[in-house]
Write a protein that holds these residues in place. Structure first.
Motif, mmCIF file in Angstrom:
data_model
loop_
_atom_site.group_PDB
_atom_site.id
_atom_site.type_symbol
_atom_site.label_atom_id
_atom_site.label_comp_id
_atom_site.label_asym_id
_atom_site.label_seq_id
_atom_site.Cartn_x
_atom_site.Cartn_y
_atom_site.Cartn_z
ATOM 1 N N UNK A 1 63.212 -14.340 96.058
ATOM 2 C CA UNK A 1 62.916 -14.451 94.725
ATOM 3 C C UNK A 1 62.990 -16.012 94.187
ATOM 4 N N UNK A 2 63.591 -16.765 94.765
ATOM 5 C CA UNK A 2 63.635 -18.288 94.523
ATOM 6 C C UNK A 2 62.768 -18.940 95.430
ATOM 7 N N UNK B 1 69.764 -10.939 87.402
ATOM 8 C CA UNK B 1 70.592 -10.632 88.445
ATOM 9 C C UNK B 1 71.143 -9.245 88.100
ATOM 10 N N UNK B 2 71.144 -8.697 86.665
ATOM 11 C CA UNK B 2 71.813 -7.273 86.411
ATOM 12 C C UNK B 2 70.322 -6.364 86.729
ATOM 13 N N UNK B 3 69.585 -6.676 87.078
ATOM 14 C CA UNK B 3 68.194 -5.833 87.409
ATOM 15 C C UNK B 3 67.622 -5.159 86.065
ATOM 16 N N UNK B 4 67.691 -5.990 85.114
ATOM 17 C CA UNK B 4 67.434 -5.596 83.999
ATOM 18 C C UNK B 4 65.890 -6.759 83.554
#
Length: 477
Positions: A403-404, A255-258
């Protein structure tokens, strides 16, 4: 003088014979015995002969006695001295031991050997090291003895409390990690709540013992790190001792685009096939096959996992993973060629993305309707009020996200269940897809699409978990 007149020789002072003398004594003893037997067989009488035989027998007996005393007399039994209550006058107590008690000074806490359990040696200790208190009365030493015993009890209790506090800290840190909560919740919420509960139920005295439990942010982080390292070492040990193992690789974004690289392993342990998450490491920059392979290779080489035992690798269809020339699989095959398979769950998800145009239009329209309401806080609150006034089972729609994978089935099912509430919400509203909610054909296609995607979601969940590749292929077929 009398002995010399009777026997003709003076007694010599005995000394401990060495090994050579012992051997000579044995030889002389044998010769003397033969000589005695010879003398007894002869019939020659005379004072000189009888005297010689007597002297010979006496010498042999003395030598035999010497050897017997040499053999058995030197093994002296060790004396174990017992403690006497009078030794407290010299400032000494006793440390109980199964084999031998040892005296301990109650002033300097020095422990002496059992051989020093003598009044003279104990007195010399207090005179040389504690001369200023040697004239103290017995009550003084008894008070020192009680202080020593009290200190031992306090140390034992403190050690026990510290071990329990350490265990409690690890248990709470484990619960925080499993719940996915911030590490600060231990010190800010859990520990104060525990103190309040114990104070109400058991009293403040018992609740004060919780002050030794450490649940700060740094402490919880260290506890979780220690447990994670222990779990990883245990898992690596099992994989190394397994006959075969297979890997499942995936690159995902949180969720943190990592970007993160995940590796699952399936191995054999105690004749059972187990599947665990081996590691999850971030990818700081690009997600190319070269960087992903570097992370994979470094972990395998650092932990000594043999490449030869790998039975297969499973990845998705991304180019960085399954590229023929420069993908991750091609680089792994250069080290250890094996079988590569495409993830069955990913193939099923890719297959469901292609659908007939009519159903695709219904899906796109439904997603736009739902996102129009959920993306605007005011519209979402108004929809909630309408659902509440109409007594609906559900009060909110579900937001759709690509995404899900399981999102579409639930979104369409919820929209079909709240179709009347949504139609009333868009009454006299200039929304471009408002007319679709009044079309019975569109509603029928929405119900059909919701059933199909719900069935595919059930299939997707059935492909996950502890199942074999044969079960996966059968369910897909």
């Amino acid at each position: 003088m009398d002995q010399w007149l009777k026997s003709g020789f003076l007694p010599m002072k005995r000394r401990k014979p060495d090994q050579e003398e012992m051997q000579e004594c044995c030889q002389e003893d044998g010769a003397c015995q033969q000589e005695i037997e010879g003398q007894r067989e002869s019939d020659v009488d005379g004072y000189s002969n009888n005297s010689h035989v007597a002297e010979t027998e006496s010498g042999a007996a003395n030598k035999s006695a010497l050897r017997v005393s040499q053999k058995h007399g030197n093994k002296r039994k060790k004396v174990v001295r017992k403690y006497d209550e009078k030794y407290i006058d010299y400032g000494f107590t006793c440390i109980d031991d199964e084999n031998e008690p040892k005296p301990q000074c109650i002033l300097c806490y020095e422990v002496l050997s059992n051989e020093c359990m003598k009044p003279a040696k104990l007195k010399r200790h207090i005179q040389t090291k504690h001369g200023a208190v040697q004239e103290k009365p017995r009550e003084y030493f008894l008070r020192k003895l009680s202080e020593l015993k009290g200190g031992k009890k306090i140390m034992k209790k403190a050690t026990s409390i510290n071990m329990k506090a350490l265990e409690a800290s690890y248990v709470v840190s484990n619960l925080i990690a499993k719940a996915g909560k911030p590490h600060t919740i231990g010190e800010e919420l859990i520990l104060p709540a525990a103190k309040q509960l114990v104070t109400i139920m058991c009293g403040e005295k018992i609740a004060s013992e919780l002050n030794v439990v450490r649940l700060s942010n740094d402490t919880v982080s260290l506890r979780i790190s220690d447990m994670a390292n222990d779990v990883q070492q245990t898992l690596v040990h099992r994989v190394k001792n397994s006959k075969f193992y297979s890997l499942q690789l995936d690159e995902s974004t949180d969720i943190a685009s990592q970007a993160n690289f995940l590796m699952y392993v399936r191995y054999i342990w105690n004749e059972k096939v187990l599947e665990e998450l081996l590691f999850c490491r971030p990818l700081p920059s690009n997600t190319t096959a070269e960087l992903v392979f570097g992370v994979l290779s470094s972990f395998v080489n650092e932990n000594g996992i043999p490449w030869e035992k790998r039975a297969g690798i499973c990845t998705d269809g991304a180019r960085a993973m399954s590229g023929i020339n420069s993908g991750l699989i091609s680089r792994v095959k250069e080290i250890a060629p094996d079988v590569w398979i495409h993830c069955s769950i990913h193939r099923e998800a890719l297959a469901t993305k292609k659908m007939p145009p009519r159903l695709k239009n219904v899906l796109d329209t439904a997603v736009k309707v739902v996102n129009f309401i959920k993306a605007r806080p005011l519209q979402s609150r108004l929809c909630h009020i309408i659902c509440q006034e109409m007594g609906s089972t559900h009060l909110q729609l579900l937001l759709h996200t690509e995404v899900r994978w399981l999102s579409r089935g639930k979104v369409l099912t919820r929209l079909f269940e709240l179709r009347e509430e949504v139609r009333i919400f868009f009454t006299d509203h200039p929304f471009q897809h408002r007319a679709s909610l009044d079309d019975p054909a569109w509603i029928s296609l929405l119900a059909c699409l919701a059933d199909i995607i719900s069935r595919l979601n059930d299939l997707n969940r059935g492909l996950q978990g502890n199942v074999t590749i044969y079960d996966v292929h059968d369910k897909i077929a």
